[in-house]
Scaffold this motif. Structure first.
Motif, short mmCIF file in Angstrom:
data_model
loop_
_atom_site.label_atom_id
_atom_site.label_comp_id
_atom_site.label_asym_id
_atom_site.label_seq_id
_atom_site.Cartn_x
_atom_site.Cartn_y
_atom_site.Cartn_z
N ASP A 70 60.00 49.69 81.21
CA ASP A 70 60.51 49.60 82.59
C ASP A 70 59.33 49.37 83.54
O ASP A 70 58.17 49.71 83.23
CB ASP A 70 61.25 50.89 82.98
N ASP B 266 58.76 50.18 87.62
CA ASP B 266 59.41 50.77 88.79
C ASP B 266 58.79 50.26 90.08
O ASP B 266 57.82 49.48 90.06
CB ASP B 266 59.34 52.32 88.71
N GLN C 288 54.44 51.02 88.34
CA GLN C 288 54.11 51.63 87.06
C GLN C 288 54.91 50.97 85.95
O GLN C 288 56.11 50.72 86.11
CB GLN C 288 54.40 53.14 87.06
N ILE D 214 56.50 51.78 82.51
CA ILE D 214 56.97 52.99 81.82
C ILE D 214 57.46 52.60 80.44
O ILE D 214 58.37 51.76 80.31
CB ILE D 214 58.09 53.68 82.62
N SER E 239 59.04 54.27 76.92
CA SER E 239 59.66 55.47 76.34
C SER E 239 60.27 55.10 75.00
O SER E 239 60.64 53.94 74.78
CB SER E 239 60.73 56.02 77.28
N THR F 241 57.26 59.55 76.51
CA THR F 241 57.27 58.64 77.66
C THR F 241 55.83 58.46 78.15
O THR F 241 55.10 59.46 78.29
CB THR F 241 58.15 59.17 78.80
N LYS G 71 53.41 56.39 81.19
CA LYS G 71 53.41 55.65 82.45
C LYS G 71 52.01 55.11 82.69
O LYS G 71 51.03 55.86 82.68
CB LYS G 71 53.84 56.55 83.61
N LYS H 53 50.29 49.26 86.78
CA LYS H 53 50.09 47.83 86.48
C LYS H 53 48.88 47.26 87.21
O LYS H 53 48.02 46.61 86.62
CB LYS H 53 51.35 47.04 86.85
N ALA I 125 50.66 50.21 77.26
CA ALA I 125 51.62 51.32 77.33
C ALA I 125 52.29 51.55 75.98
O ALA I 125 52.50 52.71 75.57
CB ALA I 125 52.66 51.03 78.40
#
Length: 242
Positions: free
Chosen positions: A31, A33, A37, A39, A41, A57, A59, A62, A74
């Motif tokens: 993801d 956001d 960031q 993310i 998971s 998870t 984070k 970027k 990540a």
């Protein structure tokens, strides 16, 4: 998988591993956001539905780097968090949890008094209990003392009364002729006291004799002997009624 409702559930990941012919099913989601960031998971489930640890998870900010580079970083961190490299390529047997045996409650041993004839320690010796002796003559001796005491008391009282009668007579006798009325009454009183004192003295003497006979014929009081252990030896004890 021919289903549209599968996510990261254990059932879905186990089915994915079976259909793919692998031992583990890996779920990963990326993801981005509004805070900038990336993310990552995910979680790992074995083909039999056993989860390999908890979901993780990660984070990563970027910044100015391309998304694919940050996403790769990540994912690497996510795989480290999931322990992918530590997963065994073989199906390990899941042993039943080891249950420790219940700890037996140890009760303190009751204190036991040393038995007769048993050693009680170095230098202490042997505990010798005195024999239980029954005093068979206690009742007869007590009765003899009571009768003897009553008899001696009666002799003392009778002797006193007899003495008063003799003293009151003052040597008066009816053989010396007729006595005046006053002396006659005194003589009668003295005679009554003398006879009464003699009777009481006689009865007391007999009672005292009986009491003395009872004491003489009663069994003697038993004597008890015992040994009491003390530090370094023992104490010899002797007790009785005399």
């Amino acid at each position: 998988m021919k289903r549209q409702d599968c996510g990261r559930e254990d059932e879905c990941l186990a089915q994915l591993a079976k259909l793919a012919g692998t031992l583990y099913g890996l779920y990963v989601q990326l993801d981005f956001d509004s805070a900038g960031q990336v993310i990552a998971s995910g979680r790992v489930v074995r083909d039999d539905g056993v989860a390999m640890g908890k979901a993780a998870t990660v984070k990563v900010v970027k910044g100015a780097s391309p998304f694919k580079d940050v996403a790769r970083d990540a994912l690497n961190q996510l795989f480290l968090g999931l322990g992918v490299k530590a997963l065994s390529p073989f199906r390990l047997k899941v042993d039943a949890p080891v249950v420790a045996p219940p700890v037996a409650k140890v009760e303190p041993a009751p204190e036991v008094a040393p038995k007769v004839g048993a050693a009680v320690g170095p230098g202490v010796g042997v505990v010798v209990a005195p024999p239980v002796v029954t005093d068979e003559g206690a009742g007869k001796r007590a009765s003899g003392k009571l009768v003897l005491g009553a008899g001696l008391a009666a002799v003392a009282v009778g002797g006193l009364v007899l003495g008063l009668g003799v003293a009151q007579a003052g040597g008066l006798t009816p053989d010396r002729g007729s006595l005046p009325p006053g002396q006659l009454e005194t003589y009668k009183t003295s005679r009554l006291l003398t006879v009464t004192g003699a009777v009481v003295t006689g009865v007391g003497a007999v009672a005292a004799g009986v009491g003395a006979m009872m004491l003489a014929t009663a069994p003697a009081a038993p004597v008890q002997v015992g040994v009491v252990p003390v530090g370094g030896g023992a104490v010899f004890s002797l007790s009785g009624v005399y």
